[in-house]
Write an enzyme that holds these catalytic residues in place. Structure first.
Site, PDB file in Angstrom:
ATOM      1  CE  LYS A   1     -17.479   1.956  -3.646  1.00 24.44           C
ATOM      2  NZ  LYS A   1     -16.958   0.979  -4.578  1.00 24.44           N
TER       3      LYS A   1
ATOM      4  CD  GLU B   1     -13.827 -10.672  -0.957  1.00 25.21           C
ATOM      5  OE1 GLU B   1     -12.829 -11.208  -1.445  1.00 25.21           O
ATOM      6  OE2 GLU B   1     -14.630 -11.283  -0.213  1.00 25.21           O
TER       7      GLU B   1
ATOM      8  N   GLY C   1     -35.618   1.047   8.529  1.00 29.45           N
ATOM      9  CA  GLY C   1     -34.987   1.945   9.497  1.00 29.45           C
ATOM     10  C   GLY C   1     -34.419   3.158   8.805  1.00 29.45           C
TER      11      GLY C   1
ATOM     12  CG  ASP D   1      -2.120   0.888   1.105  1.00 26.46           C
ATOM     13  OD1 ASP D   1      -3.239   0.360   1.070  1.00 26.46           O
ATOM     14  OD2 ASP D   1      -1.954   2.133   1.020  1.00 26.46           O
TER      15      ASP D   1
ATOM     16  CB  THR E   1     -16.856  -2.825  -6.469  1.00 26.43           C
ATOM     17  OG1 THR E   1     -16.863  -3.795  -5.430  1.00 26.43           O
ATOM     18  CG2 THR E   1     -18.222  -2.768  -7.135  1.00 26.43           C
TER      19      THR E   1
ATOM     20  CD  GLU F   1     -16.803  -1.955   5.992  1.00 29.18           C
ATOM     21  OE1 GLU F   1     -17.074  -1.317   7.004  1.00 29.18           O
ATOM     22  OE2 GLU F   1     -16.532  -1.425   4.902  1.00 29.18           O
TER      23      GLU F   1
ATOM     24  CB  CYS G   1     -20.090  -1.401  -0.447  1.00 36.00           C
ATOM     25  SG  CYS G   1     -18.463  -1.808   0.223  1.00 36.00           S
TER      26      CYS G   1
HETATM   27  C1  UGA Z   1     -22.081  -4.887   1.400  1.00 40.50           C
HETATM   28  C2  UGA Z   1     -22.588  -6.250   0.899  1.00 40.50           C
HETATM   29  O1  UGA Z   1     -23.517  -6.788   1.848  1.00 40.50           O
HETATM   30  C3  UGA Z   1     -21.416  -7.234   0.722  1.00 40.50           C
HETATM   31  O2  UGA Z   1     -21.878  -8.453   0.200  1.00 40.50           O
HETATM   32  C4  UGA Z   1     -20.402  -6.597  -0.241  1.00 40.50           C
HETATM   33  O3  UGA Z   1     -19.266  -7.424  -0.404  1.00 40.50           O
HETATM   34  C5  UGA Z   1     -19.942  -5.269   0.316  1.00 40.50           C
HETATM   35  O4  UGA Z   1     -21.080  -4.402   0.488  1.00 40.50           O
HETATM   36  C6  UGA Z   1     -18.985  -4.658  -0.649  1.00 40.50           C
HETATM   37  O5  UGA Z   1     -19.402  -4.251  -1.741  1.00 40.50           O
HETATM   38  O6  UGA Z   1     -17.781  -4.663  -0.384  1.00 40.50           O
HETATM   39  P1  UGA Z   1     -21.341  -3.943   3.792  1.00 40.50           P
HETATM   40  O7  UGA Z   1     -21.135  -2.624   3.116  1.00 40.50           O
HETATM   41  O8  UGA Z   1     -20.313  -4.451   4.738  1.00 40.50           O
HETATM   42  O9  UGA Z   1     -21.525  -5.102   2.694  1.00 40.50           O
HETATM   43  O10 UGA Z   1     -22.704  -3.798   4.600  1.00 40.50           O
HETATM   44  P2  UGA Z   1     -24.128  -4.532   4.632  1.00 40.50           P
HETATM   45  O11 UGA Z   1     -24.126  -5.557   5.686  1.00 40.50           O
HETATM   46  O12 UGA Z   1     -24.558  -4.917   3.276  1.00 40.50           O
HETATM   47  O13 UGA Z   1     -25.038  -3.324   5.135  1.00 40.50           O
HETATM   48  C7  UGA Z   1     -25.177  -2.146   4.343  1.00 40.50           C
HETATM   49  C8  UGA Z   1     -26.096  -1.153   4.989  1.00 40.50           C
HETATM   50  O14 UGA Z   1     -27.440  -1.605   4.891  1.00 40.50           O
HETATM   51  C9  UGA Z   1     -25.841  -0.869   6.468  1.00 40.50           C
HETATM   52  O15 UGA Z   1     -25.899   0.524   6.669  1.00 40.50           O
HETATM   53  C10 UGA Z   1     -26.982  -1.568   7.157  1.00 40.50           C
HETATM   54  O16 UGA Z   1     -27.327  -0.960   8.378  1.00 40.50           O
HETATM   55  C11 UGA Z   1     -28.097  -1.415   6.134  1.00 40.50           C
HETATM   56  N1  UGA Z   1     -29.177  -2.426   6.249  1.00 40.50           N
HETATM   57  C12 UGA Z   1     -28.903  -3.741   6.080  1.00 40.50           C
HETATM   58  C13 UGA Z   1     -30.479  -2.011   6.502  1.00 40.50           C
HETATM   59  O17 UGA Z   1     -30.756  -0.797   6.637  1.00 40.50           O
HETATM   60  N2  UGA Z   1     -31.467  -2.957   6.596  1.00 40.50           N
HETATM   61  C14 UGA Z   1     -31.215  -4.279   6.437  1.00 40.50           C
HETATM   62  O18 UGA Z   1     -32.176  -5.069   6.533  1.00 40.50           O
HETATM   63  C15 UGA Z   1     -29.904  -4.685   6.186  1.00 40.50           C
END
Ligand code: UGA
Length: 437
Positions: A267, A148, A257, A30, A121, A152, A264
């Site tokens: 964007k 991927e 909510g 990095d 991505t 998180e 991710c």
């Molecule tokens: C997301 C995808 O879930 C992963 O599969 C993907 O690899 C990743 O992006 C990426 O592109 O790298 P992540 O950003 O870690 O993962 O978070 P998520 O668990 O998907 O949650 C995203 C947002 O949705 C959070 O703010 C969460 O609070 C919200 N969320 C999730 C809701 O508001 N309601 C839900 O029912 C689920």
């Protein structure tokens, strides 16, 4: 297998550590000297459960090292590109500066038979363009795209035991060789019968953005139902339970909510829209603009509810904000709905005190004008309203009777529909959920 991982952020640091843990010899590279120094000493530059243990164990094995010098990639057979593709300033499109720079920096160090593997991505079409660059240099190296899907908070587990593997590879012998190299790297997942899709570059790139677009759409769908529930007296949480029993729909990602955030989903849907427009098919994903709008409206809704719920003008009103990270088990505040709500309330003149188990430092760096506390008790003391915006277990476990003794007015806005409304009401609280009576 000797591997280099270019980019040691959330994705690369986890990937490098996990690959070393699986037995490969890995160098993580990095340009950020502070990050590389920390990783080399076994300190993770961000909060990710399970990563410190894997990082420490991989470093101790001697199979993992970190460097700021791209020349260290020479000698590795497979080079993962795991740098960020943030939203471009002033545009919805993805900023490919870091991906392009990483591949260009790698070119002089590639040898015949090497495989460059894109993990970032990217907009569809990027892999084909990068493959052209690699071919033009004539090193005999080739490219694969291996998106991927890690989340998180579960990144280590998702990397070591992914729910599927996708390889985008070129046609012919180069493709066959790439599949064999990737199969060797992911030998443990392959042995565990992890579903594998071998496809072309465009499909592999699209799988990733389509998956995130679907997840974002699912969340915005339930949040749209939330808006309808609010004007009709229905309860969106019961609605989600009821439709979720249909296995074709499923209950996961139907939590209404304050909406989605992070580095991710937001964007990625914007970059997908921008790319589709470039390709002359903007109308195909025009609905993603609506998905984005619904999502951002929910943040405003939490702010409006707070203003309404306060029994006094918002100016100088003490508001306790529980949560800053975009989701629990993360210190990431990129496009965080929680931090956004705190900032908006502060902008309206509220005296905001915010807490979060992990995200205070990152929040303070972006918004030094906000006040923070590491203690739930201090945050609640004297509050005229409490706003829960990240569903950390620490907040879910708050005893409402105890909390009522601390605040000035027992009013709670549950921006994640995560609390037991009946229990909070029984303890004397005025409870507001989203899309719930
Ligand atoms: C997301 C995808 O879930 C992963 O599969 C993907 O690899 C990743 O992006 C990426 O592109 O790298 P992540 O950003 O870690 O993962 O978070 P998520 O668990 O998907 O949650 C995203 C947002 O949705 C959070 O703010 C969460 O609070 C919200 N969320 C999730 C809701 O508001 N309601 C839900 O029912 C689920």
């Amino acid at each position: 297998m000797r591997i280099s991982v270019i980019g040691c952020g959330y994705l690369g640091a986890v990937h490098a550590s996990a690959m070393a843990e699986l037995g490969h010899e890995v160098v993580g590279i990095d340009v950020d000297e502070v990050k590389i120094a920390a990783l080399g000493e076994g300190r993770t530059p961000f909060f990710e459960p399970g990563l410190p243990e894997v990082l420490t164990s991989a470093l101790a094995s001697g199979r993992l090292r970190f460097s700021t010098d791209i020349a260290e990639a020479a000698g590795a057979e497979v080079h993962f590109v795991a740098v960020g593709t943030p939203q471009k300033k002033g545009s919805n499109a993805a900023d490919l500066t870091y991906v392009d720079a990483a591949v260009e920096a790698l070119l002089p160090h590639l040898n015949a038979g090497d495989l460059v593997v894109g993990k970032s991505t990217v907009p569809v079409g990027t892999a084909a363009r990068l493959a052209g660059l690699i071919e033009d240099v004539g090193t005999g190296a080739s490219l694969a795209w291996n998106p991927e899907f890690l989340r998180e908070g579960f990144a280590v587990q998702d990397t070591i035991s992914p729910d599927r593997l996708v390889y985008g590879v070129p046609a012919g012998a180069a493709g066959e060789r790439a599949v064999a190299q990737l199969n060797e790297i992911y030998a443990s997942a392959i042995a565990a019968d992890t579903p594998l899709v071998v496809t072309d570059f465009a499909t592999a790139e699209l799988v990733k953005v389509a998956a995130n677009a679907f997840l974002a759409t699912k969340i915005s769908f339930i949040n749209a139902m939330s808006e309808i529930a609010e004007v009709s007296g229905a309860d969106v949480t019961q609605l989600a339970d009821a439709i979720g029993y249909d296995a074709r729909i499923g209950r996961r990602f139907l939590n209404a909510g304050v909406g989605f955030g992070g580095g991710c989903l937001p964007k990625d849907i914007r970059a997908f829209t921008a790319r589709a427009e470039e390709l002359g098919r903007g109308e195909s994903v025009a609905f993603l603009k609506e998905v984005d709008s619904i999502n951002l409206r929910r943040r405003q809704r939490v702010v409006d509810l707070t203003v309404t719920a306060l029994n006094r003008p918002i100016f100088n009103a003490k508001v306790a904000v529980l949560g800053l990270s975009f989701k629990p088990h993360s210190d990431d505040v990129r496009d965080s709905p929680a931090l956004d709500v705190a900032v908006q309330l502060r902008g309206l003149g509220a005296d905001v005190l915010a807490t979060d188990p992990q995200a205070i430092e990152n929040s303070r760096a972006r918004h030094p004008q906000l006040s923070y506390s590491t203690e739930i008790e201090e945050t609640l003391r004297g509050a005229g309203a409490v706003v829960l915006v990240t569903e950390w277990p620490e907040f879910r476990d708050i005893d409402p009777a105890w909390a009522a003794t601390l605040v000035e007015t027992p009013t709670i806005i549950d921006g994640r529909n995560t609390l037991d409304a009946a229990k909070w009401r029984a303890a004397g609280w005025t409870y507001y959920g989203l899309g719930r009576p």
